[in-house]
Design a protein around this motif. Structure first.
Motif, PDB file in Angstrom:
ATOM      1  N   TYR A  84      43.990  33.136  93.767  1.00  0.00           N
ATOM      2  CA  TYR A  84      42.982  33.909  93.050  1.00  0.00           C
ATOM      3  C   TYR A  84      41.774  33.016  92.827  1.00  0.00           C
ATOM      4  N   CYS A 127      57.641  36.979  94.734  1.00  0.00           N
ATOM      5  CA  CYS A 127      56.751  38.151  94.771  1.00  0.00           C
ATOM      6  C   CYS A 127      56.452  38.552  96.213  1.00  0.00           C
ATOM      7  N   MET A 130      53.349  37.020  98.265  1.00  0.00           N
ATOM      8  CA  MET A 130      53.460  35.686  98.851  1.00  0.00           C
ATOM      9  C   MET A 130      54.486  35.633  99.981  1.00  0.00           C
ATOM     10  N   CYS A 186      50.146  29.610  89.896  1.00  0.00           N
ATOM     11  CA  CYS A 186      51.458  29.879  89.309  1.00  0.00           C
ATOM     12  C   CYS A 186      52.492  29.025  90.037  1.00  0.00           C
ATOM     13  N   CYS A 198      56.443  38.719  89.496  1.00  0.00           N
ATOM     14  CA  CYS A 198      55.238  37.962  89.153  1.00  0.00           C
ATOM     15  C   CYS A 198      55.329  37.481  87.704  1.00  0.00           C
TER      16      CYS A 198
HETATM   17  S1  SF4 Z   1      53.824  35.254  91.214  1.00  0.00           S
HETATM   18 FE1  SF4 Z   1      52.197  36.639  90.602  1.00  0.00          FE
HETATM   19  S2  SF4 Z   1      50.442  35.327  90.281  1.00  0.00           S
HETATM   20 FE2  SF4 Z   1      51.900  34.165  91.492  1.00  0.00          FE
HETATM   21  S3  SF4 Z   1      51.326  34.579  93.619  1.00  0.00           S
HETATM   22 FE3  SF4 Z   1      52.906  36.057  93.068  1.00  0.00          FE
HETATM   23  S4  SF4 Z   1      51.784  37.858  92.404  1.00  0.00           S
HETATM   24 FE4  SF4 Z   1      50.363  36.132  92.369  1.00  0.00          FE
END
Ligand code: SF4
Ligand code: SF4
Lengths: 376, 408
Positions: A39, A75, A78, A102, A328
């Motif tokens: 992000y 998630c 990713m 994260c 997430c």
């Molecule tokens: S855990 Fe959440 S913040 Fe981290 S990459 Fe996955 S969707 Fe994004």
């Protein structure tokens, strides 16, 4: 087809076929492309280098190869990015930037070197203590390091003027997008939940200058028309992103209009402006310092809930839709806090757990329908 | 220290005293902090603040089988069961405030360092918000490079100053820099002795008794800056050395057949089961990545070195370091196998584990298995799967022994 429909069709096509669109943009502009993981990558610096920043926010790929690196409770966004990297779908990019916001992203950085060695990685770490002087200074140092890497890729030095010009362009883009999201309630049929999403998404695969021109033209054209009567439900949507097609279709079918959003994929990218003072990199660093209400950035006051409440009030929304990206952690931690605050404020809320690749949207469809009936 | 008392007894006394004192301090109006497991506790110790460590407390509740009620409470309040179970137990505890397995005082402020994970930032943010108390954060940027970059060191050092300012404000007291030097000194020595004691497991047979490491860990977490902590590890090292000198292995009734490392946190609710199965097969768990994680060592007057040390732990460094570290452990401790705990709670530990396993396997040939579990959520563990995996590990280790000359 009138001009409005033409522009929309073009943007929708772009959003639906990212690779094709990016390759076309590369050809059109003669630029090399750099992939930007979520992000808040420093797209202004990439642009200033004469490179094309491209958003990498997952997709619709089936996951097979990524299982070699990631357990199933990672998630989907990713897992899909790694899968696509492994499949060579990002080979046409000159580099990717992965910011380690994260725990998952930290691991993705590490795995990338091994899993996708052919796509050069520029890892980044943002300060969590972003508001104190030491945090700002640290971020500027990170930006400088990344700037050097980008200069090597671009084969040119980035001047202060390049950066300033790029900031002007991005500020214009951000302002335009804020205006765009603000007119959705007036043209809620043309800009239904799905179309709105795809229009915003297209920005990730186009040159920002050309994209901004398109959006401005679209708004000009829309303003020539009488406003459309909004006969559905107005919601504020929050989360990482609001996909898949089936999910968006369900919103459209139930006449749910996104009058504002707090999605990482959408408004969180453009709701905060740079400050007017300082060097270019300082201004970029302060944009991160000033950006609030995002689960990825440390905030001991937890302003996320208040931000949602304000969005609901300002836009006279009927409720909040939470698109919770499964697995997430940052978003899942924010939820219990803002849930309580929204409840205390008497704001109806619909909680949907989503994955980017969902086998069946049946259950979600039913839940959206009952929510629509309840709020009506 | 009374020579007739074993370090185990001292350890148990210390831990129960640690919790008792914290509860009493709170009652008499002293400030209490909650802190993450590898925080720069030096700052708190210097200010003479009572600290409890929610991760350790959650582990205690887990081991005494009292976690489910707290997990449930957190989940009822909207916490996904996908989140770290230490966080869920602690957040549940912050609501319910009472466990038959042991209590901790509520905090007046919290102190968080994300060198273990970024999950703790979110978890502590929520605590601060729910209890309306101040939060101090030391942000140690993740090292995607092998070493800690200089701009990170500078940023962390500046945050120490920032935190000191916050502490002075919270306590209304001045920060005593002389006392700080002393505490830094003790902390470094404690860490050195912790490392020294745990390194004795390299002896063959190992003087360690299976899961000892997890028990003593409580002290390196909770009492690193205290003289008692230092004394305990000296005593423990002495005992272990004595066992080595006498040629004593881990168990009186059976020899140490296989030497393994455990990657990740224990499965606290299933501690007895997981250890019994190993022991039954003569498998001795002699080390993990923990000894190094708390080897926070630096020169006492150097804040930059302290900053570097707090950012250099295993969890905050890149995969190349992580894999290299385990390769070294395999050699130093003459390991036969590695048990990787794919811990449903800990994404940071999990999402590099497959690749680490591959690299370690490639470089050392050591046998290894991965099993699914969780540190405090009993639901995420299957005894049958664990048993099957350990069986497979045994077979691999046996085969390797037979392939090597001398069977070693
Ligand atoms: S855990 Fe959440 S913040 Fe981290 S990459 Fe996955 S969707 Fe994004
Ligand atoms: S178990 Fe993992 S996620 Fe939980 S606090 Fe520890 S390091 Fe963080």
């Amino acid at each position: 087809m009138n001009r409005i429909q033409e522009i929309i069709a073009e943007l929708v096509e772009t959003a639906n076929h990212p690779a094709k669109a990016v390759k076309a943009s590369m050809k059109e502009t003669g630029k090399k492309a750099v992939g930007c993981f979520p992000y808040y990558t420093p797209d202004e610096i990439i642009y200033a280098a004469g490179l094309l920043p491209v958003g990498l926010w997952g997709g619709q790929t089936d996951i097979k190869l990524a299982d070699k690196y990631l357990q199933s409770f990672c998630c989907s966004i990713m897992r899909i990015n790694v899968e696509q990297g492994l499949k060579g779908m990002y080979d046409f990019l000159s580099a990717v930037i992965i910011p380690a916001y994260c725990d998952t992203l930290k691991c993705i950085c590490d795995n990338w070197h091994v899993a996708v060695p052919q796509t050069y990685l520029i890892p980044m770490v943002y300060p969590q203590h972003r508001k104190i002087a030491a945090g700002v200074a640290y971020l500027i140092d990170e930006y400088k390091r990344v700037q050097k890497e980008l200069e090597t890729i671009a084969g040119k030095k980035i001047t202060e003027k390049d950066l300033e010009d790029s900031i002007v362009l991005y500020e214009d883009y951000r302002k335009t997008m804020r205006q765009f999201t603000a007119i959705v309630s007036k043209y809620s049929k043309t800009l239904n939940a799905k179309t709105r999403h795809l229009i915003i998404k297209a920005a990730y695969f186009m040159d920002k200058r050309l994209y901004t021109i398109k959006i401005k033209e679209l708004m000009e054209e829309l303003k020539k028309l009488p406003e459309e009567k909004l006969d559905g439900i107005k919601v504020v949507v929050t989360g990482i992103l609001a996909e898949t097609d089936a999910l968006l279709d369900a919103f459209v079918q139930n006449k749910i209009v996104f009058v504002a959003d707090d999605l990482a994929h959408e408004s969180r990218q453009f709701r905060t402006s740079v400050r007017s003072e300082g060097t270019a990199l300082e201004r970029l660093a302060y944009r991160i310092a000033d950006h609030d209400g995002c689960s990825l950035l440390y905030d001991e006051e937890k302003k996320h809930g208040q931000l949602l409440i304000d969005l609901v009030r300002e836009n006279h929304a009927d409720g909040v839709v939470v698109c919770m990206m499964k697995f997430c952690n940052p978003e899942e931690f924010d939820y219990p806090i803002y849930k309580k605050e929204l409840e205390a404020a008497g704001i109806p809320m619909l909680y949907l757990e989503i994955e980017q690749k969902m086998d069946s949207a049946e259950q979600i469809r039913t839940r959206i329908q009952s929510f629509a009936e309840m709020v009506k | 220290m009374d020579k007739n008392i074993s370090s185990k007894q001292v350890l148990n006394d210390m831990i129960s005293r640690h919790y008792k004192e914290a509860l009493e301090a709170k009652k008499s109006g002293e400030l209490v902090a909650w802190a993450t497991s590898i925080v720069p506790q030096e700052l708190l110790e210097t200010m003479d603040i009572k600290v409890v460590y929610p991760e350790n407390h959650a582990a205690v509740l887990g081991a005494r089988k009292d976690a489910p009620a707290f997990l449930q409470n957190a989940e009822n309040n909207g916490y996904s069961n996908d989140l770290c179970s230490y966080a869920r137990v602690n957040i549940g505890y912050a609501n319910l405030k009472e466990s038959a397995a042991g209590n901790i005082p509520m905090p007046d402020f919290i102190f968080c360092c994300n060198n273990i994970c970024n999950t703790v930032i979110k978890w502590y943010e929520n605590l601060a918000r729910e209890m309306r108390i101040p939060m101090i954060l030391i942000d140690t940027p993740f090292n995607h490079t092998f070493d800690v970059p200089e701009h990170s060191v500078k940023y962390i050092r500046e945050q120490f100053h920032h935190a000191i300012g916050q502490l002075e404000q919270i306590t209304g007291k001045k920060f005593d820099h002389d006392r700080f030097q002393e505490v830094m000194n003790i902390s470094t020595q404690t860490a050195r002795w912790w490392k020294k004691a745990t390194a004795l497991a390299a002896a063959q047979p190992s003087p360690f008794n299976g899961f000892d490491l997890f028990n003593y860990m409580a002290v390196i977490v909770c009492m690193r800056g205290k003289q008692e902590g230092l004394d305990l590890f000296k005593l423990w090292a002495e005992e272990l050395q004595g066992k080595i000198d006498r040629g004593e292995g881990p168990w009186k009734d059976q020899p140490e057949k296989y030497r393994v490392m455990w990657d990740g946190i224990a499965c606290w609710p299933h501690l007895a089961d997981t250890s019994k199965i190993l022991r039954k097969n003569g498998i001795n768990l002699i080390t993990s990545t923990y000894p190094d994680s708390w080897t926070i060592v630096y020169d006492s007057d150097d804040l930059d070195a302290m900053a570097r040390a707090y950012s250099s732990n295993y969890a905050n460094r890149n995969l190349a370091y992580g894999a290299g570290n385990i390769v070294q452990i395999v050699k130093d401790f003459s390991l036969d196998g590695i048990i990787y705990h794919s811990n449903r709670s800990c994404k940071l530990m999990d999402f590099r584990q497959y690749e680490v396993q591959r690299q370690v396997q490639e470089q050392t040939g050591v046998a290894s298995v991965i099993f699914d579990g969780d540190q405090t959520d009993p639901r995420a563990f299957s005894l049958a799967q664990y048993e099957t995996r350990i069986q497979a590990l045994m077979e691999m280790m046996e085969q390797r022994k037979n392939e090597r000359p001398g069977g070693q």
